[in-house]
Design a protein around this motif. Structure first.
Motif, PDB file in Angstrom:
ATOM      1  N   ARG A 230       0.833  -1.196   0.000  1.00  0.00           N
ATOM      2  CA  ARG A 230       0.000   0.000   0.000  1.00  0.00           C
ATOM      3  C   ARG A 230       0.873   1.254   0.000  1.00  0.00           C
ATOM      4  O   ARG A 230       0.558   2.248  -0.652  1.00  0.00           O
ATOM      5  CB  ARG A 230      -0.913  -0.004   1.230  1.00  0.00           C
ATOM      6  N   GLU A 231       1.986   1.197   0.697  1.00  0.00           N
ATOM      7  CA  GLU A 231       2.848   2.370   0.826  1.00  0.00           C
ATOM      8  C   GLU A 231       3.856   2.494  -0.316  1.00  0.00           C
ATOM      9  O   GLU A 231       4.156   3.608  -0.765  1.00  0.00           O
ATOM     10  CB  GLU A 231       3.591   2.318   2.160  1.00  0.00           C
ATOM     11  N   HIS A 232       4.374   1.364  -0.799  1.00  0.00           N
ATOM     12  CA  HIS A 232       5.488   1.435  -1.736  1.00  0.00           C
ATOM     13  C   HIS A 232       5.301   0.635  -3.018  1.00  0.00           C
ATOM     14  O   HIS A 232       6.169   0.673  -3.891  1.00  0.00           O
ATOM     15  CB  HIS A 232       6.775   0.934  -1.053  1.00  0.00           C
ATOM     16  N   GLY A 233       4.189  -0.103  -3.157  1.00  0.00           N
ATOM     17  CA  GLY A 233       4.057  -0.997  -4.290  1.00  0.00           C
ATOM     18  C   GLY A 233       5.018  -2.170  -4.150  1.00  0.00           C
ATOM     19  O   GLY A 233       5.463  -2.497  -3.049  1.00  0.00           O
ATOM     20  N   PHE A 234       5.351  -2.816  -5.278  1.00  0.00           N
ATOM     21  CA  PHE A 234       6.375  -3.857  -5.241  1.00  0.00           C
ATOM     22  C   PHE A 234       7.230  -3.750  -6.501  1.00  0.00           C
ATOM     23  O   PHE A 234       6.941  -2.960  -7.402  1.00  0.00           O
ATOM     24  CB  PHE A 234       5.778  -5.251  -5.043  1.00  0.00           C
ATOM     25  N   ALA A 235       8.293  -4.511  -6.567  1.00  0.00           N
ATOM     26  CA  ALA A 235       9.345  -4.306  -7.570  1.00  0.00           C
ATOM     27  C   ALA A 235       8.834  -4.482  -8.998  1.00  0.00           C
ATOM     28  O   ALA A 235       8.030  -5.372  -9.289  1.00  0.00           O
ATOM     29  CB  ALA A 235      10.500  -5.274  -7.312  1.00  0.00           C
ATOM     30  N   TRP A 236       9.350  -3.640  -9.907  1.00  0.00           N
ATOM     31  CA  TRP A 236       8.979  -3.714 -11.317  1.00  0.00           C
ATOM     32  C   TRP A 236       9.319  -5.079 -11.915  1.00  0.00           C
ATOM     33  O   TRP A 236       8.620  -5.551 -12.799  1.00  0.00           O
ATOM     34  CB  TRP A 236       9.711  -2.637 -12.114  1.00  0.00           C
ATOM     35  N   ASP A 237      10.414  -5.679 -11.442  1.00  0.00           N
ATOM     36  CA  ASP A 237      10.865  -6.948 -12.026  1.00  0.00           C
ATOM     37  C   ASP A 237      10.463  -8.147 -11.152  1.00  0.00           C
ATOM     38  O   ASP A 237      11.035  -9.226 -11.290  1.00  0.00           O
ATOM     39  CB  ASP A 237      12.371  -6.947 -12.245  1.00  0.00           C
ATOM     40  N   ALA A 238       9.493  -7.964 -10.257  1.00  0.00           N
ATOM     41  CA  ALA A 238       9.049  -9.062  -9.389  1.00  0.00           C
ATOM     42  C   ALA A 238       8.617 -10.258 -10.235  1.00  0.00           C
ATOM     43  O   ALA A 238       8.090 -10.092 -11.340  1.00  0.00           O
ATOM     44  CB  ALA A 238       7.895  -8.602  -8.507  1.00  0.00           C
ATOM     45  N   ASP A 239       8.819 -11.457  -9.702  1.00  0.00           N
ATOM     46  CA  ASP A 239       8.471 -12.674 -10.440  1.00  0.00           C
ATOM     47  C   ASP A 239       7.022 -13.091 -10.206  1.00  0.00           C
ATOM     48  O   ASP A 239       6.656 -14.249 -10.414  1.00  0.00           O
ATOM     49  CB  ASP A 239       9.416 -13.820 -10.065  1.00  0.00           C
ATOM     50  N   HIS A 240       6.189 -12.154  -9.762  1.00  0.00           N
ATOM     51  CA  HIS A 240       4.786 -12.462  -9.501  1.00  0.00           C
ATOM     52  C   HIS A 240       3.924 -11.248  -9.797  1.00  0.00           C
ATOM     53  O   HIS A 240       4.433 -10.128 -10.003  1.00  0.00           O
ATOM     54  CB  HIS A 240       4.588 -12.889  -8.043  1.00  0.00           C
ATOM     55  N   LEU A 241       2.637 -11.452  -9.818  1.00  0.00           N
ATOM     56  CA  LEU A 241       1.632 -10.408  -9.905  1.00  0.00           C
ATOM     57  C   LEU A 241       0.836 -10.418  -8.605  1.00  0.00           C
ATOM     58  O   LEU A 241       0.941 -11.357  -7.816  1.00  0.00           O
ATOM     59  CB  LEU A 241       0.687 -10.660 -11.087  1.00  0.00           C
ATOM     60  N   GLN A 242       0.046  -9.391  -8.366  1.00  0.00           N
ATOM     61  CA  GLN A 242      -0.851  -9.362  -7.204  1.00  0.00           C
ATOM     62  C   GLN A 242      -2.276  -9.147  -7.699  1.00  0.00           C
ATOM     63  O   GLN A 242      -2.504  -8.350  -8.616  1.00  0.00           O
ATOM     64  CB  GLN A 242      -0.477  -8.217  -6.257  1.00  0.00           C
ATOM     65  N   PHE A 243      -3.227  -9.837  -7.102  1.00  0.00           N
ATOM     66  CA  PHE A 243      -4.620  -9.600  -7.472  1.00  0.00           C
ATOM     67  C   PHE A 243      -5.425  -9.203  -6.241  1.00  0.00           C
ATOM     68  O   PHE A 243      -5.099  -9.569  -5.104  1.00  0.00           O
ATOM     69  CB  PHE A 243      -5.242 -10.843  -8.135  1.00  0.00           C
ATOM     70  N   THR A 244      -6.453  -8.421  -6.490  1.00  0.00           N
ATOM     71  CA  THR A 244      -7.391  -8.068  -5.433  1.00  0.00           C
ATOM     72  C   THR A 244      -8.779  -7.928  -6.038  1.00  0.00           C
ATOM     73  O   THR A 244      -8.940  -7.424  -7.155  1.00  0.00           O
ATOM     74  CB  THR A 244      -6.989  -6.764  -4.709  1.00  0.00           C
ATOM     75  N   VAL A 245      -9.776  -8.426  -5.330  1.00  0.00           N
ATOM     76  CA  VAL A 245     -11.161  -8.381  -5.785  1.00  0.00           C
ATOM     77  C   VAL A 245     -11.815  -7.126  -5.237  1.00  0.00           C
ATOM     78  O   VAL A 245     -11.667  -6.791  -4.061  1.00  0.00           O
ATOM     79  CB  VAL A 245     -11.928  -9.639  -5.330  1.00  0.00           C
ATOM     80  N   ARG A 246     -12.553  -6.431  -6.088  1.00  0.00           N
ATOM     81  CA  ARG A 246     -13.219  -5.199  -5.678  1.00  0.00           C
ATOM     82  C   ARG A 246     -14.627  -5.503  -5.161  1.00  0.00           C
ATOM     83  O   ARG A 246     -15.422  -6.127  -5.848  1.00  0.00           O
ATOM     84  CB  ARG A 246     -13.318  -4.226  -6.861  1.00  0.00           C
ATOM     85  N   GLU A 247     -14.898  -5.051  -3.964  1.00  0.00           N
ATOM     86  CA  GLU A 247     -16.246  -5.100  -3.379  1.00  0.00           C
ATOM     87  C   GLU A 247     -16.909  -6.475  -3.510  1.00  0.00           C
ATOM     88  O   GLU A 247     -18.001  -6.606  -4.060  1.00  0.00           O
ATOM     89  CB  GLU A 247     -17.124  -4.034  -4.042  1.00  0.00           C
ATOM     90  N   PRO A 248     -16.276  -7.527  -2.994  1.00  0.00           N
ATOM     91  CA  PRO A 248     -16.910  -8.850  -3.050  1.00  0.00           C
ATOM     92  C   PRO A 248     -18.144  -8.894  -2.153  1.00  0.00           C
ATOM     93  O   PRO A 248     -18.150  -8.336  -1.058  1.00  0.00           O
ATOM     94  CB  PRO A 248     -15.808  -9.775  -2.536  1.00  0.00           C
ATOM     95  N   PHE A 249     -19.191  -9.565  -2.633  1.00  0.00           N
ATOM     96  CA  PHE A 249     -20.456  -9.596  -1.902  1.00  0.00           C
ATOM     97  C   PHE A 249     -20.732 -11.014  -1.387  1.00  0.00           C
ATOM     98  O   PHE A 249     -20.801 -11.967  -2.173  1.00  0.00           O
ATOM     99  CB  PHE A 249     -21.602  -9.153  -2.813  1.00  0.00           C
ATOM    100  N   PRO A 250     -20.886 -11.174  -0.070  1.00  0.00           N
ATOM    101  CA  PRO A 250     -21.186 -12.503   0.478  1.00  0.00           C
ATOM    102  C   PRO A 250     -22.683 -12.791   0.422  1.00  0.00           C
ATOM    103  O   PRO A 250     -23.511 -11.927   0.717  1.00  0.00           O
ATOM    104  CB  PRO A 250     -20.704 -12.386   1.928  1.00  0.00           C
TER     105      PRO A 250
END
Length: 312
Positions: A230-250
């Motif tokens: 949240r504060e710094h992101g992650f490295a441009w050359d990282a060997d992974h991606l990050q995912f997040t779901v927007r407003e999931p509804f239970p």
């Protein structure tokens, strides 16, 4: 390679003034429209002049090192870049990212800020006046190259889409996205407003704003790695991606546990659309550059085999 055979591609974009003229046919009609709204038309003209001068200077400078092909951003998706081409992007950060997405051979890219007084630019470390020295050193292999990890969305019908910043998977308009999400041995059915899959390069943009929103709703800092991203992101050359779901509804039929995590080479993300005719996948915030993602279609989100290289 001598200068007569060396290929240099200069990527440019239309200015706001040029886009207004396309819309209103003449500069006089464009001026009337802008001034009628109470805006300052001279700002459009000043930006246009500075950008055209930057293009002229860049073309003259680069012409000393090879054959220069000027390419408007509108033709990026159809242009075949030579494997040994040097690519120079004259524009804002978005133009650099858009260019990287269409390079299949990891050609080195020089990001140039045409108007530092007007534009900031994380991907624009150089000014037009730097081009002579930077181009010479890049051609000689004496500049560092910053590797940029990319994301890939591939559909079960063979279509694919790459992203330098992020992928959005969700509804075309403001309705709920319905899909099944799978990773590893986990699977859930979701109703949400879509999900974002971010690269390291894009992690300080849309992805970071989603984390900030989550922290704000929770009323406190996020835990561990999420707070750091949240504060710094992650490295441009990282060997992974990050995912997040927007407003999931239970609900009785939808779950909200598989809503944040990593996408790696070993663990891609799979999504099965349950949207009748309004599902889309688009990349880097460009809604016109999309794949339809409708009922029964499976999308596999993975770390791309191709990558970008930015001249540092």
């Amino acid at each position: 390679m001598d200068a007569l055979n060396r290929r240099i591609v200069l990527v440019t974009r239309k200015t706001r003034l040029e886009e207004l003229i396309v819309r209103f046919n003449t500069i006089e009609q464009a001026r009337f429209y802008v001034e009628h709204l109470g805006a300052d038309f001279s700002d459009y003209e000043a930006e246009h002049r500075v950008y055209l001068e930057a293009i002229r200077t860049a073309e003259v400078t680069l012409g000393r090192f090879g054959r220069v092909q000027r390419l408007d951003r509108g033709f990026l998706s159809n242009y075949l870049f030579a494997p040994d081409a040097l690519v120079v992007v004259l524009g804002q950060d978005g133009l650099v990212a858009n260019t990287l997405k269409y390079l299949k051979g990891a050609q080195p890219v020089i990001g140039v800020n045409p108007d530092p007084a007007r534009w900031d630019g994380v991907l624009l470390p150089f000014e037009v006046e730097d081009l002579s020295a930077i181009a010479k050193e890049a051609i000689a292999g004496k500049r560092s190259l910053n590797r940029v990890t990319m994301a890939r969305a591939s559909l079960s019908d063979g279509q694919e889409l790459y992203a330098v910043n992020d992928l959005f998977i969700g509804p075309r308009s403001h309705v709920s996205a319905r899909y099944q999400i799978q990773q590893g041995g986990r699977s859930e059915t979701h109703s949400s407003s879509g999900l974002i899959v971010s690269t390291g390069l894009g992690s300080t943009g849309w992805f970071q704003s989603l984390l900030a929103g989550a922290a704000g709703v929770a009323g406190h800092a996020l835990d561990g790695p999420a707070q750091a991203m949240r504060e710094h992101g992650f490295a441009w050359d990282a060997d992974h991606l990050q995912f997040t779901v927007r407003e999931p509804f239970p609900s009785r039929t939808t779950q909200v546990e598989l809503v944040f995590g990593q996408v790696t080479h070993k663990e891609p993300l799979q999504l099965v659309s349950q949207m009748a005719g309004y599902g889309v996948i688009f990349s880097d915030g460009i809604e016109a550059d999309f794949l339809e993602f409708n009922a029964g279609m499976t999308a596999t989100i993975s770390v791309a085999d191709r990558y970008g290289q930015l001249v540092g």
